[in-house]
Write a protein that holds these residues in place. Sequence first.
Motif, PDB file in Angstrom:
ATOM      1  N   PHE A 128       0.826  -1.207   0.000  1.00 31.06           N
ATOM      2  CA  PHE A 128       0.000   0.000   0.000  1.00 31.06           C
ATOM      3  C   PHE A 128       0.863   1.261   0.000  1.00 31.06           C
ATOM      4  N   GLN A 129       1.947   1.245   0.759  1.00 29.23           N
ATOM      5  CA  GLN A 129       2.822   2.415   0.815  1.00 29.23           C
ATOM      6  C   GLN A 129       3.497   2.662  -0.530  1.00 29.23           C
ATOM      7  N   PHE A 130       3.985   1.603  -1.162  1.00 27.87           N
ATOM      8  CA  PHE A 130       4.670   1.757  -2.451  1.00 27.87           C
ATOM      9  C   PHE A 130       3.713   2.257  -3.531  1.00 27.87           C
ATOM     10  N   THR A 131       2.514   1.686  -3.584  1.00 23.70           N
ATOM     11  CA  THR A 131       1.565   2.107  -4.619  1.00 23.70           C
ATOM     12  C   THR A 131       1.086   3.541  -4.388  1.00 23.70           C
ATOM     13  N   TRP A 132       0.931   3.935  -3.112  1.00 26.46           N
ATOM     14  CA  TRP A 132       0.545   5.316  -2.828  1.00 26.46           C
ATOM     15  C   TRP A 132       1.669   6.274  -3.206  1.00 26.46           C
ATOM     16  N   SER A 133       2.897   5.849  -3.010  1.00 28.63           N
ATOM     17  CA  SER A 133       4.042   6.661  -3.420  1.00 28.63           C
ATOM     18  C   SER A 133       4.047   6.844  -4.940  1.00 28.63           C
ATOM     19  N   MET A 134       3.776   5.768  -5.675  1.00 31.87           N
ATOM     20  CA  MET A 134       3.729   5.867  -7.137  1.00 31.87           C
ATOM     21  C   MET A 134       2.640   6.835  -7.580  1.00 31.87           C
ATOM     22  N   ARG A 135       1.474   6.764  -6.950  1.00 36.36           N
ATOM     23  CA  ARG A 135       0.384   7.663  -7.316  1.00 36.36           C
ATOM     24  C   ARG A 135       0.760   9.120  -7.054  1.00 36.36           C
ATOM     25  N   GLN A 136       1.414   9.378  -5.944  1.00 38.73           N
ATOM     26  CA  GLN A 136       1.784  10.752  -5.620  1.00 38.73           C
ATOM     27  C   GLN A 136       2.828  11.306  -6.588  1.00 38.73           C
ATOM     28  N   TYR A 137       3.754  10.449  -7.026  1.00 36.33           N
ATOM     29  CA  TYR A 137       4.689  10.896  -8.058  1.00 36.33           C
ATOM     30  C   TYR A 137       3.946  11.178  -9.371  1.00 36.33           C
ATOM     31  N   GLY A 138       2.872  10.424  -9.622  1.00 35.72           N
ATOM     32  CA  GLY A 138       2.033  10.724 -10.778  1.00 35.72           C
ATOM     33  C   GLY A 138       1.364  12.081 -10.648  1.00 35.72           C
ATOM     34  N   TYR A 176       7.363   6.068   0.203  1.00 34.78           N
ATOM     35  CA  TYR A 176       8.406   5.127  -0.234  1.00 34.78           C
ATOM     36  C   TYR A 176       9.275   4.700   0.944  1.00 34.78           C
ATOM     37  N   ASN A 177       9.629   5.670   1.797  1.00 36.43           N
ATOM     38  CA  ASN A 177      10.445   5.376   2.968  1.00 36.43           C
ATOM     39  C   ASN A 177       9.715   4.441   3.938  1.00 36.43           C
ATOM     40  N   TYR A 178       8.408   4.670   4.127  1.00 29.56           N
ATOM     41  CA  TYR A 178       7.633   3.798   5.013  1.00 29.56           C
ATOM     42  C   TYR A 178       7.560   2.375   4.458  1.00 29.56           C
TER      43      TYR A 178
END
Length: 250
Positions: A128-138, A176-178
Motif C-alpha cells: 500500500f505504501q509503495f503504490t501510494w508513493s507511485m500515485r503521488q509521483y504521478g 516510499y520510505n515507510y
Amino acid sequence: MLFSPLDIIALICFFLCWIGYTFFARRKAKTTNCIARCLHQHRIHWMAEVMKKEIRVGEASLLANLERNIAFFASTTLLVLAGVLTLFAQVERLEEVISSIPFSAEPNHALVQVKLAMLASIFVLAFFQFTWSMRQYGFLNVMIGAAPIDPSGENKNLLAYSRQMATVGDQAAHSYNYGLRSYYFSMAALCWFWNPILLILASLLVVYTLYRREFKSRAVRAITAAQTHLEIAQSIKEQRSTESLSKNSS
C-alpha cells in the motif's frame, strides 16, 4: 496457551520499536538535519528551478526513474506476499524446519499461523505504501506539466506553487520510505519464527540501523553540506540580481 509471556513481550517490543521510531523520526526531523529534512529543502530548490525551465525532459526522466524503482519494490512485494501466503498450506513442513534449527522455540501450529499472518500483514502494508508513493509521483508529474514558465523566478504565486510541488514530492518520498521501513522490520519479524528473544534483539538492531542511516550517516552530512552550498549560491545570485537592477535603474 497461544502466546507465551516471552512471545507477548517480544511482540510488544517489536511494535513499540516500529511505531515508536516512526513518531520519533518524524518529530526529530523537524529540528534536526536528517535525510528527510535535507531532501525536502533540495526538492524546494528543484521545483523552483523547474518553474524557470521551458523544456522539462530532464525532470520527466528523473521522476520516471524514481517511479521505476518504486514499481520494482511494489511488484517484488506481491511476489513475497504470494510466497508467504503459500506457506499457510505448508505449516507442518515449516514446523519441521523450525524444529531443526538449534536453540529454536518449540513450534506451535496456531502460533506459526499467527506469525505468518503478521508477516503477510507487513508486506500488505508495504505494498500500500509503495503504490501510494507511485500515485503521488504521478500527481507531481501532472503538476509539473501544468506549471507555467517563470524565467525570472520572482512571481510569488508561482514560487508558492513550486513549494506545493515540493510538498507532493516529499509526501511521495515519505510513503516510499515507510514501505522500505516495512521491509526492514519484516526481517526482524522473521526472527520470531526462530526465537522470541531474537525478535527483541532484531527489532532493536533495526531501529539502531535506521537511526544511523537517517540521522548519522555520511550521506546525511553530505546532503546537509550541499544544502548549505545551495543556499549560499542562491543568496549570491539574488544579491547580483539586485545590484544589476539597481544599476539599470540608476
